[in-house]
Design an enzyme around this catalytic site. Structure first.
Site, mmCIF file in Angstrom:
data_model
loop_
_atom_site.group_PDB
_atom_site.id
_atom_site.type_symbol
_atom_site.label_atom_id
_atom_site.label_comp_id
_atom_site.label_asym_id
_atom_site.label_seq_id
_atom_site.Cartn_x
_atom_site.Cartn_y
_atom_site.Cartn_z
ATOM 1 C CD GLN A 63 40.170 35.464 41.302
ATOM 2 O OE1 GLN A 63 39.651 36.207 42.179
ATOM 3 N NE2 GLN A 63 41.564 35.581 40.805
ATOM 4 C CD GLU A 118 48.988 37.791 49.376
ATOM 5 O OE1 GLU A 118 50.094 37.974 49.091
ATOM 6 O OE2 GLU A 118 47.522 38.098 48.512
ATOM 7 C CG ASP A 160 36.257 44.545 37.590
ATOM 8 O OD1 ASP A 160 36.578 45.622 37.089
ATOM 9 O OD2 ASP A 160 36.742 43.340 37.223
ATOM 10 C CG ASP A 178 50.157 41.651 44.767
ATOM 11 O OD1 ASP A 178 50.598 40.700 44.493
ATOM 12 O OD2 ASP A 178 49.471 41.478 46.128
#
Length: 330
Positions: A63, A118, A160, A178
């Site tokens: 990512q 986050e 993971d 999420d």
């Protein structure tokens, strides 16, 4: 006051490597003096934000991650060119994700959060006084969630999600998805599949289990991208399934969530408000019992789409929202 639930938080972002300039991230097409972030909503639609600055960028094998300081929405997290969280309105998304399942559960003790790098999902979960336990990038740069990352009830695991959940021996009362949106070439689409829900996730839930996941855009023009498919897929695995939606300004769309269990999920508005007062430390900014029940009522078009959806999400037959992950470009 009950004892707070145990929360296991799984960071879905692999640790990023080096900073790298991404010429697709920042554009200067509108004003040469102001940098802009440009997100592709669809092949013929883009959503642009004027920036104060790019605070940080990182890239991993899976990512791309960036933290932007936007003029309209404050600090905003960007993953693979998609904005999953912005400082000014992230409370809408995270209250909708976390509080309905914890409030609908009679006595949640252990919570497993997939993704949520986050820390905002963790922050909202820790407001519940029942929960007893619960990334480098977000710990360092998202100052508002530092207390959540440092909380003694947090068990932070960087791994993971699929592998971590599969190897855990304990069971959980709540599992939260999420996760990043399923984009082609991204790492998360496998966590929206029937095989994952059926063979890995559901066996880790207790008898009064509840699973909730973000389910992508749910607007009148976008709900068939992945929202109805995720709903129909979860419906193959769980007996009771509820969808709910609301508008998130920084997403430029209505967003959807799916909540599921083998036990009835419905509690009345008054009971939900009562549990908010009894269980939650601090004030919620968005969710009330009346609002939640109104959010589960779909308009005619969405209702018909949900009812008529036949697609089941699999590794071989996945649906994606517009956008591409790192693996696609490689």
């Amino acid at each position: 006051m009950g004892e707070a639930p145990k929360l296991l938080y799984i960071n879905g972002f692999p640790k990023y490597g080096h900073d790298e300039t991404d010429h697709h991230l920042i554009t200067n097409n509108y004003d040469h003096d102001i940098p802009w972030y440009e997100e592709v909503i669809d092949d013929d639609l883009k959503w642009s934000f004027a920036l104060n600055s790019v605070l940080h960028k990182g890239i991993s094998d899976y990512q791309e991650i960036a933290l932007l300081d936007t003029k309209r929405f404050g600090k905003a997290l960007v993953i693979d060119g998609k904005m999953p969280s912005a400082e000014m309105d992230e409370f809408i998304y995270h209250e909708c994700l976390i509080h309905p399942p914890l409030l609908c559960h009679p006595n949640p003790k252990r919570v497993f959060i997939m993704g949520g790098g986050e820390g905002s999902a963790t922050r909202e979960s820790l407001k519940h006084n029942q929960v007893i336990e619960v990334v480098d990038f977000c710990k360092k740069y998202l100052i508002t969630n530092r207390e959540a990352f440092a909380h003694k009830k947090l068990d932070l695991v960087i791994n993971d999600d699929k592998a971590e959940l599969e190897k855990r021996k304990e069971k959980f009362d709540i599992i939260v998805g999420d996760l990043a949106d399923p984009v082609e070439g991204g790492p998360c689409y496998q966590l929206y599949t029937k095989s994952f829900y059926e063979n890995i996730l559901k066996p880790k839930l207790n008898e009064n289990d509840i699973f909730v996941t973000q389910a992508g855009p749910a607007g009148i023009l976008t709900h068939r991208e992945v929202f109805t498919s995720i709903y129909n897929t979860i419906k193959q695995v769980f007996k009771y399934v509820i969808v709910y939606t609301t508008h998130v300004p920084s997403f430029a769309d209505t967003w959807g969530w799916v909540m599921a269990s083998d036990q009835p999920l419905f509690i009345g508005s008054e009971e939900m408000d009562k549990r908010i007062k009894e269980r939650i430390n601090g004030e919620l900014l968005y969710l009330t019992g009346d609002w939640f029940h109104s959010s589960t009522t779909m308009n005619k078009t969405l209702s018909q789409s949900l009812q008529n959806e036949t697609h089941v999400y699999t590794e071989e037959n996945a649906r994606f929202i517009p956008g591409h992950g790192v693996a696609y470009r490689l």
